[in-house]
Design an enzyme around this catalytic site. Structure first.
Site, PDB file in Angstrom:
ATOM      1  N   ASN A  11       0.870  -1.170   0.000  1.00  0.00           N
ATOM      2  CA  ASN A  11       0.000   0.000   0.000  1.00  0.00           C
ATOM      3  C   ASN A  11       0.914   1.228   0.000  1.00  0.00           C
ATOM      4  OD1 ASN A  11      -1.810   2.063   0.414  1.00  0.00           O
ATOM      5  ND2 ASN A  11      -2.773   1.175   2.220  1.00  0.00           N
ATOM      6  N   LYS A  18       3.372   0.798   3.185  1.00  0.00           N
ATOM      7  CA  LYS A  18       2.938  -0.196   4.160  1.00  0.00           C
ATOM      8  C   LYS A  18       2.951  -1.554   3.468  1.00  0.00           C
ATOM      9  CE  LYS A  18      -0.304   2.999   6.425  1.00  0.00           C
ATOM     10  NZ  LYS A  18      -1.732   3.247   6.738  1.00  0.00           N
ATOM     11  N   ARG A  70      -2.561  -2.149  -3.639  1.00  0.00           N
ATOM     12  CA  ARG A  70      -3.745  -1.323  -3.483  1.00  0.00           C
ATOM     13  C   ARG A  70      -3.655  -0.153  -4.462  1.00  0.00           C
ATOM     14  NH1 ARG A  70      -5.208   3.421   0.721  1.00  0.00           N
ATOM     15  NH2 ARG A  70      -7.420   3.587   0.230  1.00  0.00           N
ATOM     16  N   HIS A 159     -13.272   2.525  -0.403  1.00  0.00           N
ATOM     17  CA  HIS A 159     -13.283   1.532   0.686  1.00  0.00           C
ATOM     18  C   HIS A 159     -13.844   0.195   0.214  1.00  0.00           C
ATOM     19  CE1 HIS A 159     -13.580   5.102   3.709  1.00  0.00           C
ATOM     20  NE2 HIS A 159     -12.309   4.762   3.531  1.00  0.00           N
ATOM     21  N   GLY A 191     -11.474   8.345   7.403  1.00  0.00           N
ATOM     22  CA  GLY A 191     -12.382   8.400   6.262  1.00  0.00           C
ATOM     23  C   GLY A 191     -13.549   7.475   6.569  1.00  0.00           C
ATOM     24  N   ARG A 220     -12.995  15.585   6.662  1.00  0.00           N
ATOM     25  CA  ARG A 220     -13.807  15.882   5.478  1.00  0.00           C
ATOM     26  C   ARG A 220     -15.244  16.183   5.885  1.00  0.00           C
ATOM     27  NH1 ARG A 220     -11.825  10.495   3.031  1.00  0.00           N
ATOM     28  NH2 ARG A 220      -9.711  10.981   2.316  1.00  0.00           N
ATOM     29  N   ASP A 261      -9.994  13.054  15.983  1.00  0.00           N
ATOM     30  CA  ASP A 261      -9.957  11.768  16.690  1.00  0.00           C
ATOM     31  C   ASP A 261     -11.259  11.602  17.473  1.00  0.00           C
ATOM     32  OD1 ASP A 261      -9.487   9.678  18.596  1.00  0.00           O
ATOM     33  OD2 ASP A 261      -7.329   9.951  18.314  1.00  0.00           O
ATOM     34  N   ARG A 263     -12.082   9.593  19.710  1.00  0.00           N
ATOM     35  CA  ARG A 263     -11.888   9.408  21.151  1.00  0.00           C
ATOM     36  C   ARG A 263     -11.861  10.754  21.870  1.00  0.00           C
ATOM     37  NH1 ARG A 263      -6.680   5.667  20.258  1.00  0.00           N
ATOM     38  NH2 ARG A 263      -6.417   7.394  18.784  1.00  0.00           N
ATOM     39  N   GLY A 309     -11.723   1.820  12.372  1.00  0.00           N
ATOM     40  CA  GLY A 309     -11.270   2.312  13.662  1.00  0.00           C
ATOM     41  C   GLY A 309     -12.352   2.782  14.601  1.00  0.00           C
ATOM     42  N   ASN A 313     -14.353   0.354  17.579  1.00  0.00           N
ATOM     43  CA  ASN A 313     -13.922   0.750  18.917  1.00  0.00           C
ATOM     44  C   ASN A 313     -14.909   1.595  19.705  1.00  0.00           C
ATOM     45  OD1 ASN A 313     -10.900  -0.104  19.322  1.00  0.00           O
ATOM     46  ND2 ASN A 313     -11.050   0.591  17.202  1.00  0.00           N
ATOM     47  N   GLU A 363      -8.339  -5.124   5.209  1.00  0.00           N
ATOM     48  CA  GLU A 363      -8.205  -4.803   3.791  1.00  0.00           C
ATOM     49  C   GLU A 363      -6.999  -5.483   3.161  1.00  0.00           C
ATOM     50  OE1 GLU A 363      -9.568  -0.491   2.927  1.00  0.00           O
ATOM     51  OE2 GLU A 363      -8.960  -0.472   5.028  1.00  0.00           O
TER      52      GLU A 363
END
Length: 376
Positions: A11, A18, A70, A159, A191, A220, A261, A263, A309, A313, A363
């Site tokens: 990726n 990655k 990817r 996605h 995203g 976004r 974030d 969280r 994510g 979570n 993914e």
């Protein structure tokens, strides 16, 4: 998918690579890594090889079956995993105007990896391909048809590897065949996108020509009145690039609450912040609206699925996003819903006619599976 092999999954982003090495007979990757501050993708791929050649890497490069890549934007041309040759590279380059930030590094990584692994097949797996099954009425914008055709303006969706993986794995967890299952999948990360999946095939999704459309995201805006763009340009002196940066990098949760974030947003809302509380309400209300829309499109829904994510979570987001949908047959179980989920988990109550699941996405594994399938 029951194809067996070992895939190197790459990726390549604007300044990073990655990677994972995945043996499809095993539940966990043989190796994972991240090369950062990349300016030369050829050198970065050589670093990947050097890391995999380390005695303790757990990888025998000679046993690799395929290299899976990817690629964010496949346009209307690429609707399935595609074995890469020079012509495929050329066509990916031609799609750059539709994904100027993503396709160039994706392509640079492909070119470098093909040079480094000339004996292996290379497969491009496109984020957009899963949504190629959308009907014309779903992907066509109400624009002048000649302008749209000339410039490739239509909904592509993104996605796709995540939605495909999660839809299949959730159907399996439910004890059903994907072709017999209608799902609404919610990929909620920095995203975010929603997808209506009928019988294992995407029939609508929230992202559009670009990843800007749809749900509220980390930075976004998601859906807005398009006239806001012209209004800002005309009344404030902002350039088109300024507005682009505003909508893509300075909006969403960051613009509303000061952090991208979730969280932080939830913690601030619980501490009494009005801005954070409003941001959370807007975020979840947008999700709820898409769930209702996709109920209408699908006609019947077997399950709503959270992933990525935030989806995996945040019990708060899951609960608030589906609050008040008892009339659609959705009843959450707060105890089941509590906490992070690391395996497919049903979080709806026994009496819920529509099940709600949290299914962790993978993914990289989906890219490995599709790549091995393409060369098998």
């Amino acid at each position: 998918m029951n194809y067996v092999g070992i895939a190197l999954v790459l990726n390549c982003g604007s300044s990073s690579v990655k990677y994972q090495v995945i043996d499809t007979t095993l539940d966990t990757p043989l190796a994972t890594g991240l090369i950062e501050r990349v300016t030369d993708f050829g050198a970065a791929i050589q670093r990947v090889i050097a890391e995999l050649d380390e005695p303790d890497s757990g990888v025998d490069i000679s046993r690799l079956t395929v290299v899976g890549h990817r690629v964010v934007q496949g346009g209307a041309e690429f609707v399935a995993p595609t074995i890469i040759d020079d012509e495929v590279e050329r066509q990916i380059a031609l799609l750059t105007p539709l994904a100027p930030l993503h396709n160039p590094p994706n392509l640079a990584g492909i070119t470098a990896a093909r040079a480094a692994f000339p004996h292996l097949p290379h497969v491009a797996v496109f984020d957009t391909a899963f949504h190629a099954t959308m009907p014309r009425a779903a992907y066509t914008y109400a624009l002048d048809r000649n302008v749209a055709a000339e410039h490739g303006i239509r909904k592509y969706g993104f996605h796709g590897t995540s939605h495909a993986y999660v839809a299949r794995e959730t159907a399996r967890a439910m004890g059903r065949e994907p072709r017999e299952t209608n799902l609404i999948t919610l990929h909620l990360g920095n995203g975010a996108s929603a997808c209506a999946v009928r019988g294992g095939r995407s029939v609508d999704t929230s992202m559009g020509l670009t990843p800007l459309q749809g749900l509220v995201m980390g930075t976004r805006s998601g859906d807005i009145d398009p006239a806001i763009v012209m209004h800002l340009v005309r009344s404030t002196g902002m350039s088109v690039d300024d507005v682009d940066a505003l909508l893509n990098k300075q909006s969403g949760l960051l613009g509303l609450a000061g952090s991208n974030d979730m969280r932080d947003v939830v913690a601030a809302a619980e501490a009494g912040s009005e801005d954070a509380s409003l941001a959370l309400e807007i975020y979840c209300r947008r999700i709820r609206g898409y769930v209702g829309q996709y109920f209408a499109i699908l006609g019947s829904v077997d399950a709503v699925v959270f992933t990525a994510g935030v989806g995996e979570n945040s019990e708060v987001v899951r609960l608030q996003s589906l609050a008040g949908l008892d009339g659609l047959g959705i009843v959450m179980d707060p105890e089941r819903n509590a906490g992070r989920k690391t395996v497919p988990t049903r979080v709806s109550a026994d009496e819920s006619r529509v099940e709600v699941w949290v299914t962790p996405t993978n993914e990289e594994r989906e890219i490995a599976l599709q790549s091995i399938a393409a060369v098998s």
